[in-house]
Each structure stands twice: as structure tokens, then as C-alpha cells.
Design a protein around this motif. Structure first.
Motif, PDB file in Angstrom:
ATOM      1  N   VAL A 263      -7.905  -2.368   5.548  1.00  0.00           N
ATOM      2  CA  VAL A 263      -6.818  -3.179   4.987  1.00  0.00           C
ATOM      3  C   VAL A 263      -5.654  -3.242   5.963  1.00  0.00           C
ATOM      4  O   VAL A 263      -5.103  -4.317   6.220  1.00  0.00           O
ATOM      5  N   PHE A 264      -5.302  -2.117   6.553  1.00  0.00           N
ATOM      6  CA  PHE A 264      -4.172  -2.096   7.494  1.00  0.00           C
ATOM      7  C   PHE A 264      -4.432  -3.031   8.676  1.00  0.00           C
ATOM      8  O   PHE A 264      -3.547  -3.796   9.081  1.00  0.00           O
ATOM      9  N   MET A 265      -5.652  -3.004   9.219  1.00  0.00           N
ATOM     10  CA  MET A 265      -5.962  -3.865  10.361  1.00  0.00           C
ATOM     11  C   MET A 265      -6.050  -5.337   9.942  1.00  0.00           C
ATOM     12  O   MET A 265      -5.937  -6.227  10.779  1.00  0.00           O
TER      13      MET A 265
ATOM     14  N   PHE B  46       1.861   4.415   9.459  1.00  0.00           N
ATOM     15  CA  PHE B  46       0.506   4.474   8.889  1.00  0.00           C
ATOM     16  C   PHE B  46      -0.208   5.760   9.313  1.00  0.00           C
ATOM     17  O   PHE B  46      -0.841   6.423   8.492  1.00  0.00           O
TER      18      PHE B  46
ATOM     19  N   HIS C 298      -3.052   7.941   4.512  1.00  0.00           N
ATOM     20  CA  HIS C 298      -4.237   7.139   4.835  1.00  0.00           C
ATOM     21  C   HIS C 298      -4.909   7.510   6.148  1.00  0.00           C
ATOM     22  O   HIS C 298      -6.006   7.060   6.428  1.00  0.00           O
TER      23      HIS C 298
ATOM     24  N   MET D 104       4.330   0.405   1.758  1.00  0.00           N
ATOM     25  CA  MET D 104       4.508  -0.561   2.854  1.00  0.00           C
ATOM     26  C   MET D 104       3.853  -1.889   2.458  1.00  0.00           C
ATOM     27  O   MET D 104       2.704  -1.908   2.026  1.00  0.00           O
TER      28      MET D 104
ATOM     29  N   SER E  23      -8.855   2.080   3.885  1.00  0.00           N
ATOM     30  CA  SER E  23      -7.417   1.998   4.183  1.00  0.00           C
ATOM     31  C   SER E  23      -7.189   1.366   5.551  1.00  0.00           C
ATOM     32  O   SER E  23      -6.303   0.516   5.721  1.00  0.00           O
ATOM     33  N   PHE E  24      -7.979   1.790   6.546  1.00  0.00           N
ATOM     34  CA  PHE E  24      -7.830   1.205   7.882  1.00  0.00           C
ATOM     35  C   PHE E  24      -8.246  -0.265   7.886  1.00  0.00           C
ATOM     36  O   PHE E  24      -7.635  -1.089   8.565  1.00  0.00           O
TER      37      PHE E  24
ATOM     38  N   GLU F 163      10.309   4.012   3.819  1.00  0.00           N
ATOM     39  CA  GLU F 163       9.286   4.562   2.913  1.00  0.00           C
ATOM     40  C   GLU F 163       9.831   5.773   2.154  1.00  0.00           C
ATOM     41  O   GLU F 163       9.083   6.547   1.577  1.00  0.00           O
TER      42      GLU F 163
ATOM     43  N   GLU G  69     -11.291   6.313   2.821  1.00  0.00           N
ATOM     44  CA  GLU G  69     -10.563   6.630   4.064  1.00  0.00           C
ATOM     45  C   GLU G  69     -10.830   5.588   5.151  1.00  0.00           C
ATOM     46  O   GLU G  69     -10.044   5.429   6.076  1.00  0.00           O
TER      47      GLU G  69
ATOM     48  N   MET H  37       2.169   4.633   0.888  1.00  0.00           N
ATOM     49  CA  MET H  37       1.968   5.482   2.050  1.00  0.00           C
ATOM     50  C   MET H  37       1.959   6.976   1.685  1.00  0.00           C
ATOM     51  O   MET H  37       1.533   7.813   2.468  1.00  0.00           O
TER      52      MET H  37
ATOM     53  N   SER I 290       5.074   0.332  12.671  1.00  0.00           N
ATOM     54  CA  SER I 290       4.132   0.231  11.548  1.00  0.00           C
ATOM     55  C   SER I 290       2.976   1.207  11.719  1.00  0.00           C
ATOM     56  O   SER I 290       2.551   1.875  10.772  1.00  0.00           O
ATOM     57  N   PHE I 291       2.446   1.258  12.943  1.00  0.00           N
ATOM     58  CA  PHE I 291       1.343   2.184  13.202  1.00  0.00           C
ATOM     59  C   PHE I 291       1.804   3.636  13.093  1.00  0.00           C
ATOM     60  O   PHE I 291       1.084   4.500  12.612  1.00  0.00           O
TER      61      PHE I 291
ATOM     62  N   MET J 243       0.855  -1.183   0.000  1.00  0.00           N
ATOM     63  CA  MET J 243       0.000   0.000   0.000  1.00  0.00           C
ATOM     64  C   MET J 243       0.892   1.233   0.000  1.00  0.00           C
ATOM     65  O   MET J 243       1.833   1.328   0.805  1.00  0.00           O
TER      66      MET J 243
ATOM     67  N   ARG K 263       2.606 -12.358  24.919  1.00  0.00           N
ATOM     68  CA  ARG K 263       4.016 -12.048  24.618  1.00  0.00           C
ATOM     69  C   ARG K 263       4.178 -10.534  24.633  1.00  0.00           C
ATOM     70  O   ARG K 263       3.194  -9.787  24.614  1.00  0.00           O
TER      71      ARG K 263
ATOM     72  N   GLU L 177      -4.472  -5.050  -3.156  1.00  0.00           N
ATOM     73  CA  GLU L 177      -3.317  -5.668  -2.478  1.00  0.00           C
ATOM     74  C   GLU L 177      -3.152  -7.125  -2.893  1.00  0.00           C
ATOM     75  O   GLU L 177      -2.434  -7.890  -2.240  1.00  0.00           O
TER      76      GLU L 177
ATOM     77  N   HIS M 106       0.644  -6.019   9.770  1.00  0.00           N
ATOM     78  CA  HIS M 106       1.090  -4.949  10.671  1.00  0.00           C
ATOM     79  C   HIS M 106       0.222  -4.767  11.910  1.00  0.00           C
ATOM     80  O   HIS M 106       0.598  -4.045  12.824  1.00  0.00           O
ATOM     81  N   SER M 107      -0.945  -5.392  11.941  1.00  0.00           N
ATOM     82  CA  SER M 107      -1.823  -5.226  13.106  1.00  0.00           C
ATOM     83  C   SER M 107      -1.558  -6.288  14.170  1.00  0.00           C
ATOM     84  O   SER M 107      -2.311  -6.401  15.137  1.00  0.00           O
ATOM     85  N   SER M 108      -0.447  -7.024  14.016  1.00  0.00           N
ATOM     86  CA  SER M 108      -0.222  -8.205  14.869  1.00  0.00           C
ATOM     87  C   SER M 108      -0.247  -7.911  16.368  1.00  0.00           C
ATOM     88  O   SER M 108      -0.565  -8.786  17.162  1.00  0.00           O
TER      89      SER M 108
ATOM     90  N   GLU N 215       6.376  -3.503  15.631  1.00  0.00           N
ATOM     91  CA  GLU N 215       4.906  -3.544  15.610  1.00  0.00           C
ATOM     92  C   GLU N 215       4.300  -2.188  15.966  1.00  0.00           C
ATOM     93  O   GLU N 215       3.152  -1.902  15.620  1.00  0.00           O
TER      94      GLU N 215
ATOM     95  N   MET O  95       1.833  -5.025   2.796  1.00  0.00           N
ATOM     96  CA  MET O  95       0.775  -5.424   3.719  1.00  0.00           C
ATOM     97  C   MET O  95       0.820  -6.929   4.032  1.00  0.00           C
ATOM     98  O   MET O  95       0.207  -7.388   4.991  1.00  0.00           O
TER      99      MET O  95
END
Lengths: 252, 252, 252, 252
Positions: D230-232, C231, C236, D1, D227-228, C30, D224, C3, C227-228, C1, C218, D30, D236-238, C224, D3
Motif C-alpha cells: 500500500v505504501f509503495m 514509515f 509497519h 499518515m 503494508s509495503f 503523527e 506485513e 502508523m 515519508s519513508f 494508514m 527532477r 484505504e 508517498h512513493s513518488s 519525499e 496515503m
């Protein structure tokens, strides 16, 4: 402090646990006239006696509100008999042993029904007479679980729903003289209650919980919740509509 | 309902607005012994008379707590004179006309000092005697702005800080017999107060605010806040440490 | 995606811990142009090399922002040199070992200064050029402590203040093309960091914390969080001004 | 970035409004393989074509999930056909025109069913294969109404329930490699949508809302929100399980 509820008609729904009974007695001590509803007829009869008997105006109705249609039927029959209640306290709540995160939707609905659905259904009948007289108090016993969100997911989500119900419907009622609120108890102990059982069967869990999660370091008593239930039902809560009040020993 | 504060020593800090005065009188009505602190000596003298005079044990101290070092000095001098207070009510709060989002950091600090810093500084002196006697109540007048976050950013952030202070320090004090809480008033009106001015000078804004943002459709009265300030200072708040209680007319 | 931050000028304040460094590298990846600020000149020099060196436009400034006046001086000198930054990441935060609930007010102020005051002071200089160009991103590293409120009271209250700052000032900036947000990390582990130390010195506490309080079981990694941070600095996040975003492994 | 969702199987439930469609397209961009579910077969067919057609692996299923039993039946049939989905996006939500605060309980249940019940019922089938493969993303489209609590009470309470569902069930799933989250959009505009209608029929209300309640001063776009979403759903949302993410233009 004068609570201003001498002679007010109070309906308390759900007496099964220690909190409901304490609330009933606290209201009777302020000379309000109490009607109590629960499944347990014998318990209700004893409670009415403890409050001074029917000669003081106290009464009860024994019914199982989980049976479809019963909340409406019960509310209608209560209004027929008593015309209106000035104060309603909703004290039904339990997780029903349901706590599996991927449980069938029917189980989520069941816990929702017990913790919120019954109240919503009865409020439809009980609140209009309050609107007519331009005065009323509606108090829901929620739980600090609504915010902490630990324990049974079905229970926590239902209590979160209940809090949002109190905020949204409470705002609608605010300019009609009606104060709808919730009280969110933390862990409270009474004979035969959940924590009473845990203390006997699993004292390590009991003390571990207190140490980790309740800053006050002890369980609450039903009387400590009942005081708030009376105060929020009194003339003094007039500027606190649509609020959710934690009484939780410092949950953390 | 018996509040259990007959003869208790109460310190009320900040009397300048209608709320502080109402709280003082409400405590005096419960036969508590009140010491009032503010900048306005004449107002304090009148207040003490209104509560029944010094013969009832009431007293005051006139001082400006925004002067560096004064909170500590004042608290020490109060403790010297009265040994301890059972109940402390912190009622100082204002935005000081500061509301520019990109204001210099000094202005943020000033508003923080008025709304929280003074209380923190005085609590360092006032709370240890409570810990010693294993009983105390500490009540902070916060604001619903702490949650709604509308209006002066410097004020809102300070009140959000205050709420978090009450939660964290309140938990620490919970198992020591001390109940620290905050009350979060919504818009309250009294002679010479903010909303009183607005009503006169900009009635459209006044009524627009009520319609848009306060579900109850009217301003609160100082007495409606004072009732909560007494209840939270009473024996009945024993299971509600570390809580922030909205009394806000249904802010939205 | 995509940025959309290729060639954007990014200022990252606070590189001392693993998170700041990871954010810098993530932005460099980026193809943003990074300026890093911290006390540790050697660390900064290494970081710039790791990102590809000064030939790529990256730069640093070594300074101690806790020294009175330094935030303003540093921000002015940075704007003089670079004209403006499109994206600013505030990553300074620590409890400074202060955690006594009845600590002197000076200690509360010190922790506030480190966690919020420096940012407020620098934003006064850094944000106007963003307003002028009608585009900007300001990202504050807060902490899930702002909501959970466990641990050092001075730290928790400062982070709660920071969240409220982001909400109030973020709203003001929202219609000016600037997105101000915070990220609230839960417990994150990196070499030399807090949890790295705990793991070595007190593995029982380390594992107890994970079991009791972090649902994911963990610690998080700096990547981690980074990344946020990228973003929320990207094109976005345009509809997410004034938000506080938890990235906390399921704190409970 | 990057995904990291190239080739992942994505199920998107609810395409009726602009947001669902935008999410589907954003995932397809993506290079994820999308299955879309809604009532509108024609719309689904067009969407699949727009994403590149069935040759790219995209597919759809037209069904009405409000019909009793259909969520389970649909989920089972989807799993039969596709074995598992790596990412599930729940995008069904509406107030159904229900907004009377004292409405019959059946209407509260109906809105709950649409906004949460269907998702809970389908998750029971869709999540176990994720647990088996130790990786998954479940994204619920909630609403900032879950926090702001303005508008239809039935809708607000359902979304508050949904947020609590995501927190509680999300924590349970967190250590199983599954990240369950919600996104809380503010007011978003798209052709044929709610705000599109309002703009045409009641421009005063449209602009009044923007001025009073959305700091950014404009409506959001479906892109808008996408985008969130997809990001979540990405790698990257781990570290963000069990979180509720506002994307709301600065609701106030």
C-alpha cells in the motif's frame, strides 16, 4: 603460468563477433583443441585455418541456433562426434535491436532466447558428460549490463537472468568438479562491431560514452576479454565456481 | 600463458597467513622480484630463501604496521630503497576477535584500521610512482564477507568499505595505467589458520559450514587464491580496473 | 494508514539540512514526541516551535558531535533525561569537501567519523533501552552513493560501510523487536542545500545531472524522504529489519 | 499518515495466496476501489464481500492467465470495462515444483512466464492509460530469492529478471509520473501456504530455516507485506521509482 589445458577439448558457441574469435585463438595458443559453432561457415573455416587447421584437431559446425530445436540437435550431434567437451564457452548475445520498454512479450522472449535460452538448452546435453568425468568448465559471456542495467531493457534483463543462472546452477555443479562462471565485459571495440560503427557515424556519442561511463577512458579489446575466458577455463579457476566476473574498464 | 611480469617489482604486505606466502611464491615463480612485509622476521627470512634468496633480488622488511605512523614510515622507506613497485598486494586482514554488534566505536576503528586504514595510508606513498611510470597493479585481499556479511560485523563492514574503496579509487586510477582490484576469498584452509583450528577443535562446525555455506563442499587452498592474485597483477588484467573478484567456492 | 507511533519518543540526530527538519515535522504530525539534536541552537528552537512547542513534549539539545567524546556524552545525557527513545533517526552525513582519491588516511577517518562513527558510538548507549523494552526503530540516513559509488570516495565508502553496518547489526537486533534500517536518498534539493547552490551557480551541471543520472528528471524533496523515514519508524516496518531502502528518483 | 489513494482504482493480479488477499483488503481499508483477478472464482467472490461488496465499487475477474493469449485478452477486457487503473499490483509467482538445475529449457520458460511473462504482457496494455493521465503505480511482488538465489534455480532466475525489469522499465516510466517498484518478501506464512505445510510436515526444517536464514526468527505475515504494497502504491512513493524493496525478516 601453466594453464593446464593442453589437449583439452573446447567448444566455443558464437564466433560472430570479435570476442568469440579472440577466445578461440587464445585457447588454440594454449594448445587446446577447439570446436567452433556459429552461423557463418566461411568465417568458421577461416578461423580453423588461423588456429592451425584441422590437422591440429580443430573443427567447426555451422548452424543457426535460433531455429527451434537446433540447440538440442546441435549439442547432441557435437557430443556424438566428440564424446565430450572439457570446456564450453557460450558467446552468443545481442539485443536484436529490441529496446522498447513496453514491447510485446514475444520480443522479450526472443532476446531471452538468444542470450540465455540457447545456452540452457545446450547445457542440458553438454554438462552431463562433464559430470561423468568430474571435471569441466562452462563460461558464459554475460555483460556488465547485467549490473549497470543501462540500454535495451530486454538485453539487460536477459543478462541479469544469465548471471543468476550462473550463480544457481554453478553452485549445483560446484562439488562435481565443474566450474560454471560468467564474464561481464564492458564496452569492447572491434572491426565491424557496435562501437566501431558508432565511432565512424557518431564520434561525439563514442567519446561522450567513454568520458561519462568507462573510467579507463578507452574501449576494451577482444583480447582483453579472451585472457579472462582462458583463465576461467583453466585449472586455476578451481575455487571460483558460480562467480560473475566483471571485465569492464571501470563501468560507471 | 605469459603473465608479462618477469622482472617486475612486487610488494606483498602481510605474509602472516598462508595466502600471503602463496602469493609471494607464485610471483617469484613468474620471475617477479618480491619484497615481503610482515611482523614476523623469521618467517620473512624463510620465505625469501624459499623464493631463491636475496641473490634473485627478493627482500623483506619486518615491521608492525598497526603502530601509529608505521604505514607511512614503512612505505617511504621502501620507496627510498626500491624507487617504485610495479605491483602491490595488500594482504593484511583479520577480525581481531572483535564481533560484538554494540561494541565501542574504538573497536570498530581498530578493525577498520587493520583491514583498510593501513592500505589507504601506504597507497598514498606507493601509488604516485606508479602514476609517474603509467603502469601499476594494486591488489587488495578483501573477503566474500564484504558481500555475504556474515560473521564479525566489524570485519564485514571493513571489507565492504574496502570493496567500495577499490571501486572508487580504482576508477580514478583506471586511465592512468593502474589497475586496482580486490580479490574476495571464501573460506580457505592452511596449517595454523582459522579453519585448520576449527577442523581440529570443532569438526561438526567445520563440516556444517561446508555443507550449508560453501557449494564446492571443501575449503579453498592458498594456491587457488594466489593464482588470481598473480593473474590480476599481470598484463592480462588491463581492462579490469576497479573490480572486486570473488574466489569463494560458491558461497551461499 | 495508522502508523502506530502516537506518543512514541523519537530522537532525530542532525537537523542541519532540509531532510532532518522534514523528518522531525513528519513525526510530529503523527503525534510522536520529538527530541532534535544538532549544532544549530537557533534552528532547533525554531523547529520545536514549528512542531507545536515544548508543551507538546518536543525538546532539543544543541551540541557538536564531531568533538571527541561528545557522542557518548550526549547519548548518556539524553537517556538520563528521557529514559529511552522508541525511535532514533541518524541524519548526519556529509563529504566535508574531501574527495582526493589519494588523500591522507586522516581525511578518510574524518569522513567515516561524521557519516558512521558518531552513529555507532551513540547506538551503543541508545539501543540497550530498546532491547529492554523489546521494541525499537533505528533509521540511518545513508545515500544512494553507497551503491552508485560516484562522487567523493571518502563519502561513498563511508556510506557503503554504513549499509553493511545496518545489515550486520540489523540482523543481530532483528529478533529483539528492533528494526534497524537505512534509507538511501538520491539527489534532493532544498533551500541552502547542495543542489540549490548548484542550480544557481552552475545550471548546466544541474540539468546535465538530472538528464544523465536521475531517471525521474527532477530533484527529490525533503518531504519525499521524510515519508519513508516515518514509515520505516512505524509499526509497519516490523518485517523489514536490516534493510537498505533506496529512495532515489531512479539513479542511473 | 494519509496515503492519498481514496477512490483510486486498484487492480490486483493473483489472489491465490495469503499475500494477494491481504493486499486487496489493505487497499480497500484505504478506500481504494479494488478489482481482483485470479483463477479461483469462489475465492474472489468471498474477497469482494469481505471488502464491502460490489456496492463499494469492488469487482473481480476469474481467469487462468497461464493460458496463451489470456494476459492480453484479460488486460484489454479490464481496460474496456474500467477505462484505466491508477495502481496495479502483480502478485503471481511460484516455482511450480520445477527445480532441477539441468531441466529442459521449456521448464525454465514456464517458470519465467508465470513469474514475469504474464506481467510484461499485461503491462503493455495497462500502463499506457497511466502514461496518459501522468500518474500511476505498478508494484511487482518479487522475492528476496532474486538476491539470495537459494532454492529453485528457475524461480530465482525469474525473480532476478523481474527485479532487472523493474529497474529498467521503471526508469523509463519515472519521468511520466509512474512509479514502478518491486517488493521482495522473505519467507511468509499463511494458512495453506508453503511454510504452513512445512511446519506441519517437517517442523525440524521449519525451525532450522528460521534459525539459519531469517534473522528475525519468525515467519512474516501477509499483513506485513501488504503494508509495503500500500505504501509503495501511495502518493508517498513518488521519489522511489525503479526500486526493489526487501521486506524479508533479515534474510541471511
Amino acid at each position: 603460468m601453466e594453464m593446464g589445458i593442453n589437449g583439452k577439448r573446447v567448444l566455443i558457441i558464437g564466433i560472430g563477433n570479435g570476442i568469440g574469435k579472440s577466445i578461440a585463438i587464445a585457447y588454440a595458443n594454449e594448445r587446446a583443441i577447439v570446436t567452433a559453432v556459429s552461423r557463418d561457415e566461411q568465417g568458421l573455416r577461416k578461423l580453423v585455418l588461423e588456429m592451425g587447421g584441422e590437422s591440429k584437431g580443430h573443427s567447426y559446425m555451422a548452424t543457426d541456433l535460433m531455429i527451434d530445436g537446433n540447440p538440442t540437435k546441435t549439442a547432441k550431434s557435437l557430443i556424438e562426434r566428440h564424446k565430450k567437451f572439457d570446456i564450453v564457452v557460450h558467446n552468443i548475445g545481442h539485443h536484436l535491436g529490441i529496446r522498447e520498454p513496453l514491447a510485446p512479450v514475444k520480443e522479450w522472449q526472443l532476446v531471452w532466447k538468444l542470450n540465455v535460452g540457447i545456452s540452457i538448452e545446450m547445457n542440458e546435453i553438454l554438462i552431463p558428460p562433464m559430470i561423468e568425468q568430474k571435471w569441466g568448465r562452462v563460461i558464459h559471456l554475460s555483460s556488465i549490463s547485467a549490473r549497470i542495467l543501462r540500454g535495451s531493457p530486454q538485453y539487460c534483463t536477459s543478462k541479469a537472468y544469465l548471471n543468476a543462472y550462473v550463480t544457481t546452477v554453478g553452485r549445483y555443479l560446484a562439488d562435481k568438479g565443474i566450474v560454471m562462471t560468467s564474464i561481464m565485459p564492458g564496452a569492447v571495440e572491434f572491426g565491424g562491431g557496435y562501437w566501431d560503427e558508432i565511432k565512424k557515424q557518431n564520434p561525439e556519442k563514442y567519446h561522450g560514452f567513454l568520458k561519462e561511463h568507462q573510467a579507463i577512458g578507452r574501449m576494451g579489446t577482444p583480447e582483453e576479454i579472451a585472457s579472462f575466458a582462458v583463465f576461467m577455463g583453466s585449472i586455476h579457476s578451481s575455487f571460483a565456481p558460480a562467480t560473475n566476473i566483471p571485465v569492464d574498464g571501470g563501468s560507471m
